[in-house]
Design a protein around this motif. Structure first.
Motif, PDB file in Angstrom:
ATOM      1  N   UNK A  45       0.836  -1.193   0.000  1.00 23.58           N
ATOM      2  CA  UNK A  45       0.000   0.000   0.000  1.00 23.58           C
ATOM      3  C   UNK A  45       0.873   1.246   0.000  1.00 23.58           C
ATOM      4  N   UNK A  46       1.932   1.172   0.782  1.00 27.53           N
ATOM      5  CA  UNK A  46       2.833   2.322   0.839  1.00 27.53           C
ATOM      6  C   UNK A  46       3.507   2.536  -0.515  1.00 27.53           C
ATOM      7  N   UNK A  47       3.961   1.455  -1.087  1.00 27.37           N
ATOM      8  CA  UNK A  47       4.580   1.556  -2.405  1.00 27.37           C
ATOM      9  C   UNK A  47       3.601   2.147  -3.418  1.00 27.37           C
ATOM     10  N   UNK A  48       2.374   1.670  -3.340  1.00 26.11           N
ATOM     11  CA  UNK A  48       1.363   2.176  -4.263  1.00 26.11           C
ATOM     12  C   UNK A  48       1.175   3.676  -4.089  1.00 26.11           C
ATOM     13  N   UNK A  49       1.120   4.094  -2.832  1.00 23.94           N
ATOM     14  CA  UNK A  49       0.918   5.516  -2.562  1.00 23.94           C
ATOM     15  C   UNK A  49       2.038   6.328  -3.185  1.00 23.94           C
ATOM     16  N   UNK A  50       3.234   5.786  -3.096  1.00 20.70           N
ATOM     17  CA  UNK A  50       4.380   6.519  -3.626  1.00 20.70           C
ATOM     18  C   UNK A  50       4.388   6.523  -5.143  1.00 20.70           C
ATOM     19  N   UNK A  51       4.014   5.407  -5.712  1.00 20.40           N
ATOM     20  CA  UNK A  51       3.905   5.371  -7.163  1.00 20.40           C
ATOM     21  C   UNK A  51       2.893   6.406  -7.636  1.00 20.40           C
ATOM     22  N   UNK A  52       1.821   6.480  -6.914  1.00 20.71           N
ATOM     23  CA  UNK A  52       0.791   7.441  -7.303  1.00 20.71           C
ATOM     24  C   UNK A  52       1.312   8.860  -7.259  1.00 20.71           C
ATOM     25  N   UNK A  53       2.039   9.145  -6.221  1.00 20.84           N
ATOM     26  CA  UNK A  53       2.667  10.456  -6.105  1.00 20.84           C
ATOM     27  C   UNK A  53       3.482  10.769  -7.358  1.00 20.84           C
TER      28      UNK A  53
END
Lengths: 211, 211, 211, 211
Positions: free
Chosen positions: B54-62
């Motif tokens: 989830x954290x990785x996803x959030x960062x990718x989204x950023x």
DNA sequence: AATGAATGAGAATTCATTCAT
DNA sequence: TATGAATGAATTCTCATTCAT
């Protein structure tokens, strides 16, 4: 010196299994999984490859040597430009099978002297191939073998997200890239030709593990 | 609602710390390290991002949103071809700072609906940018926004092995690629334009975890 | 700062369990066993003691500090010779409970700065105790505190093979040793008093691992 | 019977190599290392010594027999007290060369019937030596051969922490101990003479493996 | 009888995640 | 809500021992 039959067979099984496992799952597959897939016990993996990085290195070398052999073959063609492009197509095809290729960049396995030498050998041969294309005016004058080797990985990566659904999508990007490589009435490229590949630096700063 | 303010602040701290940590160390940084770098406790990381993915996803989204914003900005320029190239340069620069980018391809984090949407949004905006360049005759007629997005990653990867020693080597490969993209008296590209990016398939075969 | 109740309890459980486990089984008991005996999960052991050597060091320090406290107490007695002997008896009793003591000599745990300091502190206090006995003519003039500390271990080891069946056999050997320590009309001892204890040298040659 | 000759030679090579390896590195040297140092293959080690403990036992027996031979030799001297002391010095010297000695105490290898017998034989011979010294009034009347054998190990252990830097420090402790053994106007020793050495009991409680 | 490849139990250690405080 | 202690599965690697050649 006969008992080696099994051993040789196991080594081959291991390399094949590891290549596949790394390709499918990335560098984080466990040695245990690789052993299983090869149908041998864990200990056997370590007998053949004392550390995981040794195994990775062995696989990289396989790939690199295969690439170099290919480059060697294409060296004989008359049409140097076509040969270069064919070589690139062939090389990208090899890479496409290997999901681990990306993960492996900058890994300690690339520090292995053997791998470094294999990379150098590859670049040398590809430089020969590229030199001929350059002389025949098929590519820009400041394109080097190292450029080509780097592009192999790069083009593969470009198409990778499509790999599952459009396994030959890389052809499109190879065309684009090769078109960009062609000799033309263009200015010199903005950045000097890349140096010898020396991959990641083992000493801290540039690639911290940061655990 | 004092607590809410803290929470928002922590989330921001975490995203920043995680972005840096992933960028510097790759996806294998531990959640512990990230927590430390953010100056919060491990539990707090999991309160904000239930899993590491989830954290990785959030960062990718950023990252994806940042790219999209950039594309948006370049949309306003008159010279559509130049704008496209400038956007690419800008985008590759963002990627170059991020060692995790390569590791993340094919990860479950990319399955997140949110990430998929962010990718779609990015492709849409870049398609606008590309469309204008196409219309102005600055790039081939069959180049799409998705091509450009893929090339962003691909060019970055091409230059990555040089990143430590020649941090701007990507400029060379951008030049080559962009040259290949240019409209000219050339045949159509060999492979049809890529479909919408759907990244790796979560169900088994194509991206097994293989543990 | 309240949540520590559990933690403190666990640390205590761990130290106790580890002391017993090492004492009974020697230094090769697994961390797993120690965890089990303490009734905690493996991970908990490592939270409290990051490596096995840290755990060993912690236990050695416990023992050394306990010895020093005892020496301190006996410092108050009037009869310095009797006090020294009583201290030795007490110390050997502590050692007798610990099968690991022997294994631990020359281990990296003894390289821990903390352990070294604890050894130094112990030797200092015992030197005080011994000095008084020397002055009162109760032991030879060239006996040092370090002699006494070494004898603690030595007497314990002498009796160790009998430990199971005659747990107090060490008293016999303490008597013999102490008798040998007594001041008398004898020549100086053949070897100079031992230097500060500096235990095994970490650098190869003298204690190779030889795997 | 050519094969038998080889076998005998290998056994000798192995014992020598193992003795050295254990002495230098302690009981944790791997069988592999021992095989290497003996210049034979691992399988050969196991052909001669079915388990590691068997090998350890064989080596202990060697040591014990060597000690007994020495005791035997000193039996011939006229000055029984001096002979006893000289024997002790000689014995401690043998032990000092052997880092494994300490590790081995309480090991299953000591359960081997053969080792037990060798210990008994040693104690018997040393008892003869001691008896003569007792009769000549050179040592207390209640000192037994087993006392002396135990002291051999004990004195060695006392000086062991100094072994690296002061290899002959044991002379000091031998002097102290022997002084304590001497006949004199003293009361009887506090604990009865030790029984036959029966080392650690294999059944559970007293020497668990505790894995 | 000797070799050394294969085995697999087990060791230390790491880390995402859960949960009591 | 934040904390950080506890958990336990998983990982890499070692080593005594077995076994095919």
């Amino acid at each position: 010196m006969q008992a080696r039959a099994d051993s040789v067979r196991n080594r081959r099984l291991l390399l094949r299994a590891a290549t596949e496992a790394f390709a499918e799952c990335g560098v984080d597959v466990s040695m245990h999984t690789i052993a299983q897939r090869a149908g041998v016990a864990k200990g056997t993996v370590f007998r053949h490859f004392p550390t995981k990085d040794d195994l990775l290195a062995a696989i990289m070398m396989q790939l690199l040597d295969r690439l170099r052999e290919a480059a060697d073959r294409f060296l004989r063609a008359d049409d140097a430009g076509g040969a270069l492009k064919d070589f690139m197509a062939h090389g990208i095809g090899l890479l496409a099978a290997d999901r681990a290729f990306c993960d492996v960049i900058g890994r300690p396995s690339l520090q292995h002297a053997d791998v470094r030498e294999a990379i150098d050998r590859l670049c040398d041969t590809v430089e020969d191939l590229t030199g001929r294309a350059r002389e025949q005016g098929a590519v820009r004058g400041d394109i080097t073998g190292t450029d080509i080797v780097l592009l192999l990985g790069g083009i593969h990566q470009t198409a990778q997200p499509l790999l599952d659904r459009e396994p030959r999508a890389w052809e499109r990007f190879l065309e684009i890239a090769f078109d960009g490589l062609r000799a033309r009435d263009r200015a010199t490229l903005p950045h000097p030709p890349p140096a010898r590949l020396r991959m990641a630096d083992p000493s801290g700063a540039s690639a911290p593990t940061g655990k």
